[in-house]
Design an enzyme around this catalytic site. Structure first.
Site, mmCIF file in Angstrom:
data_model
loop_
_atom_site.group_PDB
_atom_site.id
_atom_site.type_symbol
_atom_site.label_atom_id
_atom_site.label_comp_id
_atom_site.label_asym_id
_atom_site.label_seq_id
_atom_site.Cartn_x
_atom_site.Cartn_y
_atom_site.Cartn_z
ATOM 1 N N GLU A 133 10.824 -16.271 -24.832
ATOM 2 C CA GLU A 133 11.700 -17.324 -24.582
ATOM 3 C C GLU A 133 12.876 -16.829 -23.030
ATOM 4 O O GLU A 133 13.462 -15.965 -22.932
ATOM 5 C CB GLU A 133 13.270 -17.652 -25.599
ATOM 6 C CG GLU A 133 11.875 -18.096 -26.533
ATOM 7 C CD GLU A 133 13.493 -18.472 -27.667
ATOM 8 O OE1 GLU A 133 14.599 -18.140 -27.677
ATOM 9 O OE2 GLU A 133 12.582 -19.414 -28.063
ATOM 10 N N GLU A 244 7.051 -21.069 -33.298
ATOM 11 C CA GLU A 244 8.368 -21.257 -33.729
ATOM 12 C C GLU A 244 9.184 -22.361 -33.930
ATOM 13 O O GLU A 244 9.386 -23.718 -32.600
ATOM 14 C CB GLU A 244 9.847 -21.000 -32.973
ATOM 15 C CG GLU A 244 9.763 -19.347 -32.805
ATOM 16 C CD GLU A 244 11.174 -18.190 -32.668
ATOM 17 O OE1 GLU A 244 12.253 -19.823 -32.701
ATOM 18 O OE2 GLU A 244 11.100 -17.606 -31.630
#
Ligand SMILES: *[C@@H]1O[C@H](CO)[C@@H](O)[C@H](O)[C@H]1NC(C)=O
Ligand SMILES: *[C@@H]1O[C@H](CO)[C@@H](O)[C@H](O)[C@H]1NC(C)=O
Length: 432
Positions: A133, A244
């Site tokens: 991220e 995720e």
């Protein structure tokens, strides 16, 4: 013997779905410190025995850092010997948002692990994620200075560096990057896609408070599929792994999405079950955190480790009362999918070879390591499965991912000034 092998190969060829990686995200922290080898071993044993789970339990774990001690030395994360002891597969992660000196330590820890543990380690690696991220945190959506990320050029440089460094080692695992689906669909990040063998998507409908018409639980399957479709469209043909996703069992309502055991169960069954064993996926997450009013995504409670989930996680076909077995993969991740459980008989295992690349991909989720963690030096995690690079080149590799460290502080999360999906994503990062 020969005949037996031949039959096994034949049976494998008939198996419609290869066992894609069925994993979960595991941060490096525990309340009051970082996890050590024993902590990881206990966690992996509990996760592998998860009651009612497809394939009998999780078979892969995504880590966020290669370093056992972020503040000193290049010692590899102790999740590695624990994975070897428990035959847990790994989606390794190298933290990439703390500058090049820190990144170099991540890489040295990885090389040290390869040299120290050899094939016992490398055979378990589903993939290697360069960062987590970082592009999301680098975006305009995230408050300046609050949450350092890395720009696309930096990530591309790190990926190239890792490829070069690993080329002389025995670790031949597919290299990728994990980010939010919103970062993948941003054309300014296309160079990162081009540098990857696979891309990992983090997606959480729960955080999408600005989604239309809303992000109530009944919209989750559609929102998730939409994120996956958009990520695949931006993937330049790379396999997309779901690195995720999940839904909180408790915590505050976000937009119109209610955190509850009932909704977490619904999300598992409607978003997870149709994909388990078919697409590489790392659920967020196995064990919950003491989260206060922050969302807690654990499918098992915080505190004492347990293999008993908070809700029935067996995947049943519509109209049936029998659970659907998920094939346990026994080979290397094949073209189709990421990691699978055991390892080496690559040729027999996976139907992956016959799968179109698109089958490999899967949805997103938001991962997070939060900067808080970073700042405090607690991130950790790692691992990946290896598929061999030739497969990669052909676009057949599959595997999986990584996840960030769990973070213990939920405090900072608030992204009040940010707004919308971004705020939600940011919040996740912190919250996790
Ligand atoms: C798109 O990506 C670039 C490069 O990572 C980033 O600077 C920009 O803020 C992103 N745009 C949005 C809307 O997030
Ligand atoms: C797989 O990749 C190798 C190396 O690029 C190439 O020589 C081979 O033709 C490819 N095979 C297929 C089926 O694309």
């Amino acid at each position: 013997m020969r005949r037996a092998l031949g039959l096994a190969a034949f049976a494998a060829a008939l198996t419609p779905v290869l066992g894609a990686a069925f994993g979960y995200n595991s941060g490096a922290q525990k309340p009051g410190g970082v996890k050590n080898r024993l902590d990881y071993e206990n966690e992996f044993r509990a996760a592998k025995a998860l009651e009612g789970a497809p394939a009998g339990g999780f078979t892969s774990v995504r880590l966020f850092t290669m370093l056992q001690d972020e503040n000193a030395g290049n010692n590899p994360i102790e999740a590695i010997p624990a994975a070897i002891a428990t035959n847990m597969r790994l989606l390794l992660g190298l933290w990439a948002s703390a500058g090049s000196a820190k990144f170099d330590r991540e890489l040295e820890a990885l090389v040290t692990a390869v040299n120290r543990y050899g094939d016992a380690f490398t055979r378990l690696v589903d993939g290697i994620s360069i960062g987590s991220e970082d592009l999301y945190r680098n975006s305009d959506a995230v408050e300046e200075g609050s949450n350092p990320g890395a720009n696309p050029q930096v990530i591309v440089g790190y990926i190239q560096k890792v490829r070069q460094r690993l080329s002389s080692t025995k670790l031949k695992a597919p290299i990728g990057h994990v980010d939010t689906w919103t970062a993948w669909v941003n054309g300014s990040n296309a160079a990162v896609v081009g540098a990857c063998d696979w891309i990992g998507m983090d997606a959480y409908p729960y955080w999408q408070s600005t989604a239309l018409p809303n992000n109530a639980i009944e919209q989750s399957p559609r929102l998730f599929q939409d994120a996956l479709d958009k990520t695949r469209a931006a993937s330049q043909g790379r396999p997309v792994w779901i690195t995720e996703t999940g839904h909180p069992v408790s915590g505050r309502t976000w937009g119109q999405s209610v955190a509850s055991v009932e909704n977490a169960k619904r999300y598992w069954h409607e978003v997870g079950c149709p994909r388990f064993g078919r697409e590489p996926i790392w659920w967020y997450k196995f064990q919950g955190d003491q989260a206060g009013d922050q969302p807690n995504f654990g499918i098992t409670p915080p505190g004492q480790l347990t293999s008993k989930p908070l809700f029935d996680i067996s995947c049943k076909p519509p109209g049936s009362s029998s659970p659907v077995p998920i094939p346990v993969s026994t080979g290397r991740p094949g073209a189709g999918g990421p990691p699978t459980a055991s390892s080496s008989s690559a040729s027999t295992s996976s139907g992956a070879r016959n799968s179109p690349r698109s089958d490999v991909s899967s949805p997103p989720s938001v991962t997070t390591t939060n900067s808080a963690i970073l700042l405090s030096g607690t991130i950790s995690a790692t691992s990946s499965t290896a598929t061999n690079s030739p497969m990669l080149l052909n676009g057949t590799v599959s595997a999986t991912s990584s996840s960030p460290a769990t973070n213990t502080n939920g405090a900072v999360l608030t992204a009040g000034s940010i707004g919308g999906v971004w705020a939600a994503l940011l919040a996740v990062v912190f919250a996790v």
